[in-house]
Enzyme design. Structure first.
Site, PDB file in Angstrom:
ATOM      1  N   ASN A   1      10.390   4.250   2.263  1.00 33.59           N
ATOM      2  CA  ASN A   1       9.991   2.994   2.904  1.00 33.59           C
ATOM      3  C   ASN A   1      10.762   1.802   2.348  1.00 33.59           C
ATOM      4  OD1 ASN A   1       8.250   3.862   4.842  1.00 33.59           O
ATOM      5  ND2 ASN A   1       6.377   3.487   3.680  1.00 33.59           N
TER       6      ASN A   1
ATOM      7  N   TRP B   1       0.798  -1.224   0.000  1.00 29.36           N
ATOM      8  CA  TRP B   1       0.000   0.000   0.000  1.00 29.36           C
ATOM      9  C   TRP B   1       0.834   1.279   0.000  1.00 29.36           C
ATOM     10  CZ3 TRP B   1      -1.145   4.288   3.152  1.00 29.36           C
ATOM     11  CH2 TRP B   1      -2.271   5.022   2.783  1.00 29.36           C
ATOM     12  N   ASP B   2       2.030   1.291   0.563  1.00 38.44           N
ATOM     13  CA  ASP B   2       2.735   2.563   0.721  1.00 38.44           C
ATOM     14  C   ASP B   2       4.220   2.416   0.398  1.00 38.44           C
ATOM     15  OD1 ASP B   2       2.863   5.290   1.282  1.00 38.44           O
ATOM     16  OD2 ASP B   2       3.311   4.972   3.401  1.00 38.44           O
ATOM     17  N   LEU B   3       4.539   1.778  -0.730  1.00 36.79           N
ATOM     18  CA  LEU B   3       5.944   1.519  -1.039  1.00 36.79           C
ATOM     19  C   LEU B   3       6.531   2.697  -1.827  1.00 36.79           C
ATOM     20  CD1 LEU B   3       8.002  -0.598  -0.363  1.00 36.79           C
ATOM     21  CD2 LEU B   3       7.674  -1.575  -2.630  1.00 36.79           C
ATOM     22  N   HIS B   4       6.881   3.744  -1.100  1.00 37.00           N
ATOM     23  CA  HIS B   4       7.608   4.867  -1.679  1.00 37.00           C
ATOM     24  C   HIS B   4       9.071   4.751  -1.306  1.00 37.00           C
ATOM     25  CE1 HIS B   4       7.724   6.804   2.277  1.00 37.00           C
ATOM     26  NE2 HIS B   4       6.427   6.559   2.390  1.00 37.00           N
TER      27      HIS B   4
END
Length: 303
Positions: A202, A196-199
């Site tokens: 991260n 969901w939040d793989l920037h």
């Protein structure tokens, strides 16, 4: 063990978690450290909604104690980390269900993927992101985890309510277009385990000599759904500027879809669902100005 929460860390966490939760952090850290026989080794760090304390375990292994509220976004993190079992993500060492506290393998927090971009370029970072997503999304999601289909239907209802209120010029039409796309794709929302939040921030390097990596994902907010929903953080972070913005965003999208092998049409549709989500949030919080980059990204994708 007595954990001192630095003032800047306390301020950052109070914004999202509230003062009472922050005030209770030293007690929670002490309780879990005694239960797991941990020794602190450095100053606390933090994410948007978590306190991270560097520690060593009873057998001398470096680790981190992660304390965070238990909510819809964080509840599935230990289950996802167990399923990944260190493949593409930080390894879970222990978990306290009562408090949501996690004990994780230590990574090198001074070396995230974002810090390499200026030297190596966004394209290489995107290839690394794509490789991690391919590994993480290979797993089917557990049936009890929050599901993209239900989230999308709820998002559409929220967007429809907003279109009945005064909005900046053209935004109601954009919300309607994106909501229509979400309605069409929601019934086939997929079954993969998503991060969901793989920037870029991260993604961390392992500690030297551990044989792990070369890069590992942290801080998932897992759900079950279509891998095409995973692309927006890497498209949006380090947002390109200037007259070439839309072309550069399309290049990022092309690179990610080629490298992950996800269906381009579905990835476009699910990315626009994320665009809708990132536009609805600030509007619901009373911010009518936080949608500019989302409109640009939607134009880059032809919507």
């Amino acid at each position: 063990m007595t954990v001192h929460v630095p003032d800047d860390v306390a301020r950052a966490l109070t914004r999202f978690c509230g003062p009472d939760w922050v005030a209770d952090l030293p007690r929670k850290a002490d309780e879990r450290s005694r239960a797991w026989n941990l020794t602190p080794t450095g100053a606390p760090l933090h994410g948007a909604v978590s306190l991270v304390v560097p520690v060593t375990t009873a057998d001398g292994r470096p680790a981190v104690l992660k304390i965070q509220p238990v909510d819809d976004e964080t509840r599935g993190e230990p289950d996802a980390l167990r399923l990944w079992d260190g493949r593409g993500a930080a390894r879970l060492l222990d978990h306290d269900p009562a408090t949501g506290t996690l004990l994780l393998e230590a990574l090198d927090h001074t070396r995230d993927l974002d810090s390499t971009i200026d030297a190596q370029g966004v394209d290489q970072a995107l290839e690394i992101i794509a490789g991690l997503l391919t590994t993480l999304n290979a797993h089917p999601g557990p049936p009890h985890m929050r599901h993209l289909g239900a989230m999308t239907r709820d998002l559409v209802a929220r967007a429809r309510r907003l279109t009945a209120t005064p909005l900046p010029h053209g935004l109601a039409d954009a919300l309607t277009r994106w909501a229509d796309i979400a309605v069409d794709i929601a019934p086939d929302a997929g079954d993969r385990l998503l991060h969901w939040d793989l920037h870029y921030q991260n993604v961390l390097a392992p500690l030297p000599g551990t044989g792990r990596g070369p890069w590992l994902a942290i801080d998932p907010k897992p759900l079950v759904g279509d891998p095409g929903y995973e692309l927006l953080p890497a498209l949006w972070n380090r947002f390109p500027r200037g007259p070439e913005t839309e072309r550069l965003l399309r290049r990022r999208f092309d690179l990610l879809t080629d490298a992950t092998g996800v269906d381009r049409d579905r990835a476009r549709a699910w990315t626009l669902v994320r665009v809708l989500e990132n536009t609805v949030w600030p509007l619901e919080e009373g911010d009518p100005t936080g949608h500019g980059q989302m409109l640009t990204l939607a134009r880059a994708l032809g919507a």
